[in-house]
Design a protein around this motif. Structure first.
Motif, PDB file in Angstrom:
ATOM      1  N   LEU A 291      46.308  -2.492   9.992  1.00  0.00           N
ATOM      2  CA  LEU A 291      46.006  -2.999  11.324  1.00  0.00           C
ATOM      3  C   LEU A 291      44.497  -2.951  11.497  1.00  0.00           C
ATOM      4  CD1 LEU A 291      48.680  -1.254  13.576  1.00  0.00           C
ATOM      5  CD2 LEU A 291      48.495  -3.703  13.071  1.00  0.00           C
ATOM      6  N   PRO A 292      43.888  -3.844  12.197  1.00  0.00           N
ATOM      7  CA  PRO A 292      44.466  -5.002  12.860  1.00  0.00           C
ATOM      8  C   PRO A 292      44.854  -6.093  11.862  1.00  0.00           C
ATOM      9  CG  PRO A 292      42.090  -5.020  13.147  1.00  0.00           C
ATOM     10  CD  PRO A 292      42.437  -3.747  12.417  1.00  0.00           C
ATOM     11  N   HIS A 293      45.702  -6.992  12.319  1.00  0.00           N
ATOM     12  CA  HIS A 293      46.225  -8.073  11.493  1.00  0.00           C
ATOM     13  C   HIS A 293      45.124  -8.922  10.862  1.00  0.00           C
ATOM     14  CE1 HIS A 293      50.367  -7.411  12.757  1.00  0.00           C
ATOM     15  NE2 HIS A 293      49.910  -7.260  13.980  1.00  0.00           N
ATOM     16  N   GLU A 294      44.008  -9.061  11.539  1.00  0.00           N
ATOM     17  CA  GLU A 294      42.923  -9.914  11.057  1.00  0.00           C
ATOM     18  C   GLU A 294      42.361  -9.447   9.718  1.00  0.00           C
ATOM     19  OE1 GLU A 294      42.438  -8.329  14.374  1.00  0.00           O
ATOM     20  OE2 GLU A 294      43.853  -9.896  14.947  1.00  0.00           O
ATOM     21  N   LEU A 295      42.607  -8.192   9.363  1.00  0.00           N
ATOM     22  CA  LEU A 295      42.110  -7.676   8.091  1.00  0.00           C
ATOM     23  C   LEU A 295      43.002  -8.067   6.918  1.00  0.00           C
ATOM     24  CD1 LEU A 295      40.926  -4.099   9.121  1.00  0.00           C
ATOM     25  CD2 LEU A 295      39.528  -6.123   8.663  1.00  0.00           C
ATOM     26  N   ALA A 296      44.200  -8.553   7.197  1.00  0.00           N
ATOM     27  CA  ALA A 296      45.149  -8.861   6.120  1.00  0.00           C
ATOM     28  C   ALA A 296      44.613  -9.896   5.122  1.00  0.00           C
ATOM     29  CB  ALA A 296      46.494  -9.289   6.686  1.00  0.00           C
ATOM     30  N   PRO A 297      44.059 -11.030   5.540  1.00  0.00           N
ATOM     31  CA  PRO A 297      43.586 -12.002   4.540  1.00  0.00           C
ATOM     32  C   PRO A 297      42.503 -11.450   3.603  1.00  0.00           C
ATOM     33  CG  PRO A 297      43.901 -13.092   6.641  1.00  0.00           C
ATOM     34  CD  PRO A 297      44.028 -11.613   6.899  1.00  0.00           C
ATOM     35  N   PRO A 298      41.440 -10.814   4.117  1.00  0.00           N
ATOM     36  CA  PRO A 298      40.442 -10.312   3.163  1.00  0.00           C
ATOM     37  C   PRO A 298      40.980  -9.167   2.300  1.00  0.00           C
ATOM     38  CG  PRO A 298      39.812  -9.721   5.409  1.00  0.00           C
ATOM     39  CD  PRO A 298      40.966 -10.659   5.510  1.00  0.00           C
ATOM     40  N   ILE A 299      41.805  -8.312   2.862  1.00  0.00           N
ATOM     41  CA  ILE A 299      42.377  -7.216   2.068  1.00  0.00           C
ATOM     42  C   ILE A 299      43.325  -7.772   1.011  1.00  0.00           C
ATOM     43  CG2 ILE A 299      43.870  -5.162   2.139  1.00  0.00           C
ATOM     44  CD1 ILE A 299      41.013  -4.703   3.213  1.00  0.00           C
ATOM     45  N   GLY A 300      44.112  -8.777   1.364  1.00  0.00           N
ATOM     46  CA  GLY A 300      44.999  -9.416   0.393  1.00  0.00           C
ATOM     47  C   GLY A 300      44.234 -10.027  -0.765  1.00  0.00           C
ATOM     48  N   ALA A 301      43.095 -10.641  -0.475  1.00  0.00           N
ATOM     49  CA  ALA A 301      42.261 -11.228  -1.528  1.00  0.00           C
ATOM     50  C   ALA A 301      41.687 -10.145  -2.439  1.00  0.00           C
ATOM     51  CB  ALA A 301      41.139 -12.059  -0.903  1.00  0.00           C
ATOM     52  N   ILE A 302      41.257  -9.047  -1.857  1.00  0.00           N
ATOM     53  CA  ILE A 302      40.744  -7.923  -2.638  1.00  0.00           C
ATOM     54  C   ILE A 302      41.848  -7.370  -3.541  1.00  0.00           C
ATOM     55  CG2 ILE A 302      39.979  -5.515  -2.454  1.00  0.00           C
ATOM     56  CD1 ILE A 302      38.412  -6.434   0.095  1.00  0.00           C
ATOM     57  N   MET A 303      43.051  -7.229  -3.005  1.00  0.00           N
ATOM     58  CA  MET A 303      44.162  -6.723  -3.794  1.00  0.00           C
ATOM     59  C   MET A 303      44.487  -7.655  -4.960  1.00  0.00           C
ATOM     60  SD  MET A 303      46.577  -5.373  -0.659  1.00  0.00           S
ATOM     61  CE  MET A 303      48.044  -5.126  -1.662  1.00  0.00           C
ATOM     62  N   ALA A 304      44.490  -8.956  -4.717  1.00  0.00           N
ATOM     63  CA  ALA A 304      44.783  -9.919  -5.782  1.00  0.00           C
ATOM     64  C   ALA A 304      43.753  -9.801  -6.908  1.00  0.00           C
ATOM     65  CB  ALA A 304      44.815 -11.335  -5.216  1.00  0.00           C
ATOM     66  N   GLU A 305      42.497  -9.680  -6.543  1.00  0.00           N
ATOM     67  CA  GLU A 305      41.438  -9.515  -7.539  1.00  0.00           C
ATOM     68  C   GLU A 305      41.634  -8.212  -8.322  1.00  0.00           C
ATOM     69  OE1 GLU A 305      36.589  -8.867  -7.703  1.00  0.00           O
ATOM     70  OE2 GLU A 305      37.504  -9.499  -5.825  1.00  0.00           O
ATOM     71  N   GLY A 306      41.955  -7.148  -7.610  1.00  0.00           N
ATOM     72  CA  GLY A 306      42.173  -5.858  -8.259  1.00  0.00           C
ATOM     73  C   GLY A 306      43.336  -5.874  -9.234  1.00  0.00           C
ATOM     74  N   MET A 307      44.395  -6.589  -8.892  1.00  0.00           N
ATOM     75  CA  MET A 307      45.560  -6.659  -9.770  1.00  0.00           C
ATOM     76  C   MET A 307      45.209  -7.342 -11.098  1.00  0.00           C
ATOM     77  SD  MET A 307      48.119  -5.102  -8.418  1.00  0.00           S
ATOM     78  CE  MET A 307      49.802  -5.657  -8.613  1.00  0.00           C
ATOM     79  N   VAL A 308      44.374  -8.362 -11.060  1.00  0.00           N
ATOM     80  CA  VAL A 308      43.952  -9.041 -12.288  1.00  0.00           C
ATOM     81  C   VAL A 308      43.193  -8.069 -13.191  1.00  0.00           C
ATOM     82  CG1 VAL A 308      42.464 -10.875 -13.199  1.00  0.00           C
ATOM     83  CG2 VAL A 308      43.963 -11.331 -11.250  1.00  0.00           C
ATOM     84  N   VAL A 309      42.298  -7.283 -12.595  1.00  0.00           N
ATOM     85  CA  VAL A 309      41.530  -6.300 -13.359  1.00  0.00           C
ATOM     86  C   VAL A 309      42.462  -5.221 -13.917  1.00  0.00           C
ATOM     87  CG1 VAL A 309      39.712  -4.543 -13.237  1.00  0.00           C
ATOM     88  CG2 VAL A 309      39.425  -6.734 -12.056  1.00  0.00           C
ATOM     89  N   MET A 310      43.408  -4.742 -13.114  1.00  0.00           N
ATOM     90  CA  MET A 310      44.343  -3.720 -13.599  1.00  0.00           C
ATOM     91  C   MET A 310      45.153  -4.235 -14.775  1.00  0.00           C
ATOM     92  SD  MET A 310      45.743  -1.745 -10.226  1.00  0.00           S
ATOM     93  CE  MET A 310      45.120  -2.511  -8.755  1.00  0.00           C
ATOM     94  N   LYS A 311      45.649  -5.462 -14.676  1.00  0.00           N
ATOM     95  CA  LYS A 311      46.438  -6.047 -15.761  1.00  0.00           C
ATOM     96  C   LYS A 311      45.623  -6.074 -17.051  1.00  0.00           C
ATOM     97  CE  LYS A 311      48.747 -10.347 -17.173  1.00  0.00           C
ATOM     98  NZ  LYS A 311      49.986  -9.774 -17.666  1.00  0.00           N
ATOM     99  N   ARG A 312      44.414  -6.608 -16.968  1.00  0.00           N
ATOM    100  CA  ARG A 312      43.556  -6.706 -18.149  1.00  0.00           C
ATOM    101  C   ARG A 312      43.270  -5.324 -18.745  1.00  0.00           C
ATOM    102  NH1 ARG A 312      39.299  -9.300 -16.032  1.00  0.00           N
ATOM    103  NH2 ARG A 312      38.229  -7.367 -15.558  1.00  0.00           N
TER     104      ARG A 312
END
Length: 136
Positions: free
Chosen positions: A105-126
């Motif tokens: 919360l707040p909801h407005e943080l979801a898009p930037p946090i989601g983008a950060i998470m997606a980037e992090g997942m790529v690095v974790m996989k590699r």
């Protein structure tokens, strides 16, 4: 509350993946080097520094070896509520599925946090696939 879920298939066994996730004081070396540039522990707190310069202080809530799940709560920052978890699931193929969930919360943080998470997942996989190949 916004709930963000990201998951990715990791071509490495679940014990290998869990060992890196469980070592929550070494995110910058074992799990997401480059994406996370530093991790320090202060008692039950973990301080994570991201490549962007963002620094988060997180309370480690649970380390569940049986469920292969790590949970934390960010205690500072722009969010009024921020908790996350990483969980490792075994795939029939011998690979792993890594699931990262963040409630924020707040909801407005979801898009930037989601983008950060997606980037992090790529690095974790590699990182995890490379370390599994080196261990074999």
């Amino acid at each position: 509350m916004a709930s963000i879920r990201r998951d990715i298939l990791i071509e490495a066994g679940p014990d290998h993946v869990w060992a890196a996730v469980r070592d929550y004081g070494q995110v910058h070396t074992r799990l997401a080097p480059g994406f996370v540039t530093g991790t320090t522990l202060e008692g039950d707190l973990r301080v994570v520094t991201f490549a962007s310069g963002l620094m988060l202080r997180e309370l480690i809530v649970d380390v569940d070896d049986q469920a292969r799940r790590l949970a934390w709560a960010a205690i500072e920052g722009r969010a009024t509520h921020h908790n996350g978890s990483l969980q490792v699931f075994a795939e029939d193929s011998g690979a792993s599925r890594l699931v990262w969930i963040t409630d924020i919360l707040p909801h407005e943080l979801a898009p930037p946090i989601g983008a950060i998470m997606a980037e992090g997942m790529v690095v974790m996989k590699r990182t995890l696939e490379q370390s599994a190949r080196q261990a074999a």
